[in-house]
Design an enzyme around this catalytic site. Structure first.
Site, mmCIF file in Angstrom:
data_model
loop_
_atom_site.group_PDB
_atom_site.id
_atom_site.type_symbol
_atom_site.label_atom_id
_atom_site.label_comp_id
_atom_site.label_asym_id
_atom_site.label_seq_id
_atom_site.Cartn_x
_atom_site.Cartn_y
_atom_site.Cartn_z
ATOM 1 N N ARG A 258 0.836 -1.206 0.000
ATOM 2 C CA ARG A 258 0.000 0.000 0.000
ATOM 3 C C ARG A 258 0.862 1.243 0.000
ATOM 4 O O ARG A 258 1.865 1.315 0.704
ATOM 5 C CB ARG A 258 -0.923 -0.009 1.222
ATOM 6 C CG ARG A 258 -1.765 -1.269 1.221
ATOM 7 C CD ARG A 258 -2.925 -1.211 2.161
ATOM 8 N NE ARG A 258 -3.662 -2.463 2.059
ATOM 9 C CZ ARG A 258 -4.670 -2.820 2.847
ATOM 10 N NH1 ARG A 258 -5.059 -1.992 3.807
ATOM 11 N NH2 ARG A 258 -5.292 -3.956 2.687
ATOM 12 N N ARG A 273 1.693 1.149 10.124
ATOM 13 C CA ARG A 273 1.327 1.635 8.803
ATOM 14 C C ARG A 273 2.545 1.524 7.893
ATOM 15 O O ARG A 273 3.367 2.432 7.837
ATOM 16 C CB ARG A 273 0.846 3.095 8.908
ATOM 17 C CG ARG A 273 0.151 3.637 7.673
ATOM 18 C CD ARG A 273 -0.436 5.019 7.937
ATOM 19 N NE ARG A 273 -1.516 4.991 8.900
ATOM 20 C CZ ARG A 273 -2.779 4.679 8.602
ATOM 21 N NH1 ARG A 273 -3.112 4.399 7.368
ATOM 22 N NH2 ARG A 273 -3.694 4.661 9.546
ATOM 23 N N GLU A 345 -7.319 -0.646 14.165
ATOM 24 C CA GLU A 345 -8.025 -1.567 13.276
ATOM 25 C C GLU A 345 -7.148 -2.778 12.962
ATOM 26 O O GLU A 345 -6.041 -2.659 12.458
ATOM 27 C CB GLU A 345 -8.399 -0.867 11.967
ATOM 28 C CG GLU A 345 -9.138 -1.804 11.016
ATOM 29 C CD GLU A 345 -9.371 -1.169 9.638
ATOM 30 O OE1 GLU A 345 -9.399 0.074 9.551
ATOM 31 O OE2 GLU A 345 -9.511 -1.930 8.672
ATOM 32 N N SER A 348 -11.110 -6.495 9.200
ATOM 33 C CA SER A 348 -12.253 -5.868 8.562
ATOM 34 C C SER A 348 -12.997 -6.952 7.796
ATOM 35 O O SER A 348 -12.364 -7.790 7.158
ATOM 36 C CB SER A 348 -11.760 -4.781 7.602
ATOM 37 O OG SER A 348 -12.855 -4.105 7.040
ATOM 38 N N ARG A 385 0.129 -5.830 12.262
ATOM 39 C CA ARG A 385 -0.674 -5.183 13.301
ATOM 40 C C ARG A 385 -1.015 -6.145 14.442
ATOM 41 O O ARG A 385 -1.181 -5.720 15.588
ATOM 42 C CB ARG A 385 -1.952 -4.594 12.702
ATOM 43 C CG ARG A 385 -1.655 -3.345 11.875
ATOM 44 C CD ARG A 385 -2.914 -2.579 11.553
ATOM 45 N NE ARG A 385 -2.573 -1.350 10.824
ATOM 46 C CZ ARG A 385 -3.468 -0.428 10.469
ATOM 47 N NH1 ARG A 385 -4.751 -0.608 10.770
ATOM 48 N NH2 ARG A 385 -3.090 0.652 9.819
#
Length: 419
Positions: A258, A273, A345, A348, A385
RNA sequence: GGAGGCGUGCCCGAGUGGCCGAAGGGAGCGCACUGCUAAUGCGUUAAGGGGGGUUACCUCCUUCAAGGGUUCAAAUCCCUUCGCCUCCGCCA
């Protein structure tokens, strides 16, 4: 892509659904384009029928009749050519406009206009009650020798890491733990390609809406995927699955890439991140009648994994405006991270209903029953994460970190202590 | 990277300009026949879309890997792309 038939036949329902998203731009334009398209389509098809008849008559015509018959057909062909160009242009315009329309939210999705309208459904697990000051994962990782961001910055730039030492074992253990967990629940493991064609990106809805977020290899016209979802969904593009075999479940594993454009200055250190991380993903192709059950199953798996890892978390139901383009419903699980004193987070889950399958042309067929499958995806384990959450929640006063019981068979050690 | 071959319906496979949405075989389904897990006969079996309809249907258009071109007309001729296969080179 949503079903345009619904726009035609029940515009009110579409409008009402989009209200949950706080309104959607471009719907009226699609309605108007669609009406014009169908009107022209009718004319083109009538002319085609006429031309087909004229053309077939030539084959049966006698030598004397031929020249006149050919001339008749030629005139029709010319008329067709003009009008077909118009039709193509109109169709492209319609598709383009329609492809920007987001999925229709499920009726259970809370209305909302910003992330503040997301709803905390539940909080699960106890936040650790330390009698010392909690460190964040960056400090823990450094002292335990689990990763090296500084040298990664030298080689690759910011937001990259070298995983090192027991960090690697932790990573491999989480991967294997998640895969084993899903294997027991009927998921077939797949390692997916991470470079894909544009169609795969478009078909899964990452294009055109989120182009800025993904790397593109211009030289070979391929995109680096941000999740194995892209390659998993595309696996069955243009195929028809047997209804009796549904749901078809995959445990995808891939490195994810990403660009994190626009997030400068946020979570710049550590694993939270990064441009590159590994993730195990659940992906299901389901019968439309069963997709909400499948959604529940995927969510249950996510929560059981977090519970097994003894990570406290809360369940966040995304409101209409926070769904993204493809989701009819999206539910996140956010881990509590004591070092950061906040929620992060971790997973998801999305039910894309037929939004992706319409673009990718993935169908099912049963006895007297056929249509587009529903596609669903949900994180099983975002490794980086998850490591953050493990470190921060299971840290001890002496700076060591204990490994939850469920993971010990994989790690082979039950704690990580400073060297 | 170089040379060549191939890509047809659920499967195999025929088809080099009109009579081909597509022979033939297999497989599936239905019916018939058969005193029985067989043989035979007949029928049937693609998808997407538009329009109509008393929703049992009717009708038109599109689709022979994909996209484009030639032609009144393309599975059939030309170009491009994708995929698969064979050989050579190269590399893990």
């Amino acid at each position: 892509m949503i079903d345009l038939r619904l726009v035609r036949e029940d515009l009110g329902a579409v409008r009402a659904a989009y209200e949950r998203r706080g309104g959607v731009e471009g719907l009226e334009a699609v309605v108007e384009l669609d009406a014009r398209y169908r009107a022209l389509l009718g004319r083109v098809e009538a002319l085609r029928a006429e031309h087909n008849r004229a053309s077939k008559a030539i084959g049966k015509a006698s030598p004397e009749e031929r020249p006149a018959a050919i001339e008749d057909a030629r005139v029709l062909a010319e008329q067709l050519k003009d009008i077909e160009v118009d039709l193509e242009r109109l169709e492209a315009e319609l598709n383009d406009a329609a492809s920007f329309l987001p999925n229709l939210p499920h009726h259970s999705v809370p209305e909302g206009t910003s992330e503040d309208d997301n709803v905390v459904e539940r909080e699960v697990g106890d936040k650790p009650d330390f009698d010392f000051e909690a460190k964040d994962h960056v400090a823990l990782g450094e002292s335990l020798g689990l990763f090296d961001s500084e040298r990664a910055a030298k080689t690759s730039g910011s937001r990259f890491v070298y995983l090192t030492g027991k960090g690697v074992i932790l990573e491999l253990s989480l991967v294997r733990f998640a895969i084993d967990f899903l294997l027991e629940r009927g998921f077939s493991p797949v390692v997916t390609p991470v470079l894909v064609r544009e169609r795969a990106m478009y078909g899964t809805g990452f294009l055109p809406a989120e182009e800025f977020e993904y790397y593109k290899i211009e030289k070979d016209d391929l995109y680096l995927t941000g999740t194995s979802e892209v390659a998993l969904a595309s696996m069955y593009a243009d195929e028809t699955l047997g209804a009796e075999g549904l749901p078809v479940r995959y445990a995808g594993m891939s490195t994810c890439f990403r660009r994190e454009a626009g997030s400068y200055g946020k979570d710049t250190k550590g694993l939270i991140r990064v441009h590159q991380f590994d993730k195990i993903e659940q992906f299901s192709f389901a019968h439309p009648d069963d997709s909400w059950d499948e959604f529940a199953a995927i969510r249950t798996n996510q929560e059981k994994i977090l519970q097994a890892l003894e990570i406290p978390y809360r369940v966040l139901v995304m409101c209409g405006s926070d769904l993204g383009a493809v989701a009819a419903k999206k539910v996140d699980n956010e881990a509590w991270i004591p070092g950061g004193n906040r929620y992060l987070e971790l997973t998801s889950a999305t039910n894309a209903t037929d939004y992706q399958s319409r673009r990718l042309n993935i169908r099912y067929k049963g006895a007297g029953d056929k249509g587009l499958v529903h596609t669903l995806n949900g994180t099983a384990c975002a490794v980086g994460r998850t490591i953050v959450a493990l470190l921060e929640n299971h840290q001890r006063a002496d700076g060591s970190v204990s490994i939850p019981g469920a993971l010990r068979p994989y790690t082979g050690f039950d704690s990580i202590a400073p060297e």
